[in-house]
Write a protein that holds these residues in place. Structure first.
Motif, PDB file in Angstrom:
ATOM      1  N   ASN A 133       0.870  -1.167   0.000  1.00 16.75           N
ATOM      2  CA  ASN A 133       0.000   0.000   0.000  1.00 16.75           C
ATOM      3  C   ASN A 133       0.910   1.221   0.000  1.00 16.75           C
ATOM      4  OD1 ASN A 133      -1.645   2.247   0.904  1.00 16.75           O
ATOM      5  ND2 ASN A 133      -3.211   0.729   1.424  1.00 16.75           N
ATOM      6  N   ALA A 134       1.160   1.758  -1.176  1.00 15.95           N
ATOM      7  CA  ALA A 134       2.126   2.840  -1.330  1.00 15.95           C
ATOM      8  C   ALA A 134       1.697   4.106  -0.611  1.00 15.95           C
ATOM      9  CB  ALA A 134       2.345   3.132  -2.821  1.00 15.95           C
ATOM     10  N   THR A 135       0.419   4.246  -0.347  1.00 14.99           N
ATOM     11  CA  THR A 135      -0.075   5.452   0.328  1.00 14.99           C
ATOM     12  C   THR A 135       0.184   5.412   1.822  1.00 14.99           C
ATOM     13  OG1 THR A 135      -1.812   5.687  -1.337  1.00 14.99           O
ATOM     14  CG2 THR A 135      -2.102   6.896   0.732  1.00 14.99           C
ATOM     15  N   LEU A 136      -0.039   4.249   2.442  1.00 13.77           N
ATOM     16  CA  LEU A 136       0.013   4.153   3.893  1.00 13.77           C
ATOM     17  C   LEU A 136       1.305   3.558   4.432  1.00 13.77           C
ATOM     18  CD1 LEU A 136      -3.650   2.958   4.589  1.00 13.77           C
ATOM     19  CD2 LEU A 136      -2.726   5.285   4.750  1.00 13.77           C
ATOM     20  N   GLN A 137       2.096   2.928   3.571  1.00 13.87           N
ATOM     21  CA  GLN A 137       3.325   2.286   4.035  1.00 13.87           C
ATOM     22  C   GLN A 137       4.560   2.960   3.449  1.00 13.87           C
ATOM     23  OE1 GLN A 137       2.466  -1.683   2.631  1.00 13.87           O
ATOM     24  NE2 GLN A 137       1.751  -2.343   4.650  1.00 13.87           N
ATOM     25  N   GLY A 138       5.632   2.977   4.224  1.00  8.98           N
ATOM     26  CA  GLY A 138       6.905   3.483   3.743  1.00  8.98           C
ATOM     27  C   GLY A 138       7.747   2.359   3.166  1.00  8.98           C
ATOM     28  N   THR A 139       8.932   2.714   2.681  1.00  8.34           N
ATOM     29  CA  THR A 139       9.819   1.738   2.049  1.00  8.34           C
ATOM     30  C   THR A 139      11.112   1.593   2.831  1.00  8.34           C
ATOM     31  OG1 THR A 139       8.952   2.247  -0.148  1.00  8.34           O
ATOM     32  CG2 THR A 139      11.101   1.166  -0.048  1.00  8.34           C
ATOM     33  N   ILE A 140      11.482   0.353   3.111  1.00  3.72           N
ATOM     34  CA  ILE A 140      12.790   0.062   3.695  1.00  3.72           C
ATOM     35  C   ILE A 140      13.783  -0.088   2.542  1.00  3.72           C
ATOM     36  CG2 ILE A 140      14.173  -1.592   5.012  1.00  3.72           C
ATOM     37  CD1 ILE A 140      11.616  -2.362   6.504  1.00  3.72           C
ATOM     38  N   PRO A 141      14.800   0.757   2.490  1.00  2.35           N
ATOM     39  CA  PRO A 141      15.711   0.702   1.342  1.00  2.35           C
ATOM     40  C   PRO A 141      16.602  -0.531   1.374  1.00  2.35           C
ATOM     41  CG  PRO A 141      16.538   2.234   2.976  1.00  2.35           C
ATOM     42  CD  PRO A 141      15.185   1.793   3.455  1.00  2.35           C
ATOM     43  N   GLN A 142      17.027  -0.957   0.217  1.00  2.90           N
ATOM     44  CA  GLN A 142      17.993  -2.036   0.133  1.00  2.90           C
ATOM     45  C   GLN A 142      19.265  -1.618   0.863  1.00  2.90           C
ATOM     46  OE1 GLN A 142      18.836  -3.254  -3.853  1.00  2.90           O
ATOM     47  NE2 GLN A 142      20.108  -4.993  -3.226  1.00  2.90           N
ATOM     48  N   GLY A 143      19.806  -2.492   1.684  1.00  4.52           N
ATOM     49  CA  GLY A 143      21.002  -2.169   2.443  1.00  4.52           C
ATOM     50  C   GLY A 143      20.747  -1.752   3.874  1.00  4.52           C
ATOM     51  N   PHE A 144      19.446  -1.596   4.279  1.00  2.96           N
ATOM     52  CA  PHE A 144      19.159  -1.228   5.668  1.00  2.96           C
ATOM     53  C   PHE A 144      19.682  -2.303   6.621  1.00  2.96           C
ATOM     54  CE2 PHE A 144      16.180  -1.521   9.334  1.00  2.96           C
ATOM     55  CZ  PHE A 144      16.578  -0.360   9.977  1.00  2.96           C
ATOM     56  N   PHE A 145      19.390  -3.565   6.286  1.00  5.14           N
ATOM     57  CA  PHE A 145      20.031  -4.665   7.003  1.00  5.14           C
ATOM     58  C   PHE A 145      21.349  -4.963   6.305  1.00  5.14           C
ATOM     59  CE2 PHE A 145      16.081  -5.947   9.199  1.00  5.14           C
ATOM     60  CZ  PHE A 145      16.609  -6.318  10.426  1.00  5.14           C
ATOM     61  N   ARG A 146      22.456  -4.606   6.947  1.00  2.13           N
ATOM     62  CA  ARG A 146      23.760  -4.889   6.363  1.00  2.13           C
ATOM     63  C   ARG A 146      23.988  -6.399   6.302  1.00  2.13           C
ATOM     64  NH1 ARG A 146      28.260  -1.487   9.068  1.00  2.13           N
ATOM     65  NH2 ARG A 146      27.854  -2.926  10.795  1.00  2.13           N
ATOM     66  N   SER A 147      23.511  -7.112   7.320  1.00  2.00           N
ATOM     67  CA  SER A 147      23.466  -8.572   7.307  1.00  2.00           C
ATOM     68  C   SER A 147      22.255  -8.975   8.125  1.00  2.00           C
ATOM     69  CB  SER A 147      24.753  -9.174   7.883  1.00  2.00           C
ATOM     70  OG  SER A 147      24.970  -8.726   9.206  1.00  2.00           O
ATOM     71  N   VAL A 148      21.568 -10.024   7.680  1.00  5.18           N
ATOM     72  CA  VAL A 148      20.319 -10.404   8.324  1.00  5.18           C
ATOM     73  C   VAL A 148      20.203 -11.923   8.369  1.00  5.18           C
ATOM     74  CG1 VAL A 148      19.013 -10.274   6.171  1.00  5.18           C
ATOM     75  CG2 VAL A 148      17.808 -10.029   8.355  1.00  5.18           C
ATOM     76  N   ALA A 149      19.667 -12.444   9.465  1.00  3.61           N
ATOM     77  CA  ALA A 149      19.406 -13.869   9.613  1.00  3.61           C
ATOM     78  C   ALA A 149      17.905 -14.088   9.735  1.00  3.61           C
ATOM     79  CB  ALA A 149      20.116 -14.418  10.847  1.00  3.61           C
ATOM     80  N   PHE A 150      17.393 -15.028   8.988  1.00  7.73           N
ATOM     81  CA  PHE A 150      15.988 -15.404   9.037  1.00  7.73           C
ATOM     82  C   PHE A 150      15.882 -16.777   9.688  1.00  7.73           C
ATOM     83  CE2 PHE A 150      12.559 -17.866   6.975  1.00  7.73           C
ATOM     84  CZ  PHE A 150      11.468 -17.124   7.410  1.00  7.73           C
TER      85      PHE A 150
END
Length: 394
Positions: free
Chosen positions: A64-81
């Motif tokens: 929902n582009a109106t109500l949600q913002g965007t997390i840019p690529q690179g915000f998590f320098r390293s991430v574990a799922f």
């Protein structure tokens, strides 16, 4: 915790949701939800004074582009799922990792004061404040226990907890089927814990120990999982003991330096000391305090579980003690009116405890019991070996 290879993770498309997901609970607005189906697709809450309500969902792929913002690529320098089974036996899913806080176009106000007051902060459109110690968002906490933000959800799960720690710089999200696996109250009682343990980009903290050491006890039926979280939330960090293993424990010690145990047994005269403190209210037990130590978990005469440590100590390693002191006892159920000594002290996850520190004989011992009868608090002059049989090595 045991990793699971067959726990499905819900995504917005209801067709991929497992049977235990109730899609009727997807009632939150797009700016008030989390999700964490993979390390590439996820939502986070971040502060934003420029929209009504003070928080907003940011997504790697906003729907929902109106109500949600965007997390840019690179915000998590390293991430574990990770997805797995919690101490309740129910599934959870989580993300943990190292972040670059400057990449997110949010306000510069620190996150933690946001929980208490927004009125005095002056927002600026720039990255997160890299000096901010951070704070928590959750589904079941807040003043009204309706979440922070109120009514927020992790899609497909009963509860969630999220921490953003720009100064770390770390971030973590966990979404849980059973709310016990997402403890939302620790941030208020412990101030700044890392409540979601991970082998990636996380330090060992008290809560890591809960999910690791105590998870084993829960699985073995040796500790009540709900009692763990109840005790943490209800007892001051400087008035507890706990035992996770031979390297991880807290004991009561005199609060002031070079004090006999008996002299310390007055209101305010005692303090919690830990091998791995989780609060500034606690002192540190150095590695050389126990020269030899034995860790035991078993069932007592009552048939109920207990856990204990016994061993030979070097009292000169902690300046609270006098090396020639004959020692004394701390406990949960003794003292005036059976209120304990220190008063109202607790062993995390257990009904009672008894501890003795005997500097002159170089003995120390601590036992935590499910049944009070297995922790004898009425033999305070008999010594460690009589009250808590075990190995002492000296």
């Amino acid at each position: 915790m045991t990793a699971s290879t067959n726990v499905e993770v819900p995504w917005l498309n209801g067709s991929c949701c497992p049977a235990y997901i109730d899609t009727s609970i997807w009632t939150s607005a797009p700016q008030n939800i989390l999700q964490a189906p993979s390390k590439e697709l996820y939502n986070l809450f971040l502060t934003d004074h420029f929209i009504q309500g003070g928080t907003q969902t940011l997504c790697t792929y906003p729907y929902n582009a109106t109500l949600q913002g965007t997390i840019p690529q690179g915000f998590f320098r390293s991430v574990a799922f990770a997805k797995g089974i919690g101490i309740t036996g129910q599934p959870y899913v989580q993300l943990t990792g190292c972040i670059v806080p400057q990449l997110v176009d949010r306000m510069s106000v620190m996150i933690l004061p946001f929980f208490f007051s927004l009125a005095d902060e002056v927002p600026q459109r720039q990255g997160l404040n890299p000096a901010d110690a951070g704070g928590q968002y959750d589904s079941n906490g807040g003043v009204t226990l309706q979440g922070n933000p109120i009514g927020s959800q992790c899609l497909g799960y009963a509860s969630y907890v999220e921490l953003i720690e720009p100064a770390g710089p770390r971030a973590c999200i966990r979404c849980c089927i059973d709310p016990v696996d997402c403890p939302v109250t620790l941030v208020r009682s412990l101030r700044r814990p890392l409540i979601i343990p991970s082998l990636t980009a996380m330090k060992t903290t008290f809560t890591t120990l809960l999910f690791a050491g105590f998870a084993a006890f829960v699985g073995a039926g040796l500790v009540n999982k709900r009692a763990v979280f109840s005790d943490i939330n209800s007892v001051s960090p400087d008035n507890i003991v706990y035992i996770a293993d031979a390297e991880t424990f807290c004991m009561i010690m005199p609060r002031t330096a070079h004090t006999d145990i008996g002299v310390s047994e007055t209101p305010g005269g005692e303090q919690t000391y830990c091998t791995k403190p989780y609060s500034p209210l606690q002192g540190t037990i150095p590695p050389g305090f126990f020269r030899n130590i034995s860790f035991v978990q078993a069932k007592g005469n009552s048939g109920q579980p207990y856990v204990q440590i016994t061993g030979c100590i070097d009292p000169t390693q902690i300046d609270r003690l006098n090396a020639n002191d004959g020692g004394g006892q701390y406990d949960s159920n003794g003292g005036d009116g059976g209120r304990g000594n220190p008063e109202n002290s607790k062993c995390i996850g257990y009904s009672s405890y008894v501890e003795m520190v005997e500097p002159s004989s170089r003995h120390a011992c601590l036992r935590c019991c499910t049944d009070d009868s297995d922790c004898n608090v009425g033999m305070d002059t008999s010594g460690c070996s009589a009250i808590i049989p075990g190995e002492y090595f000296c």
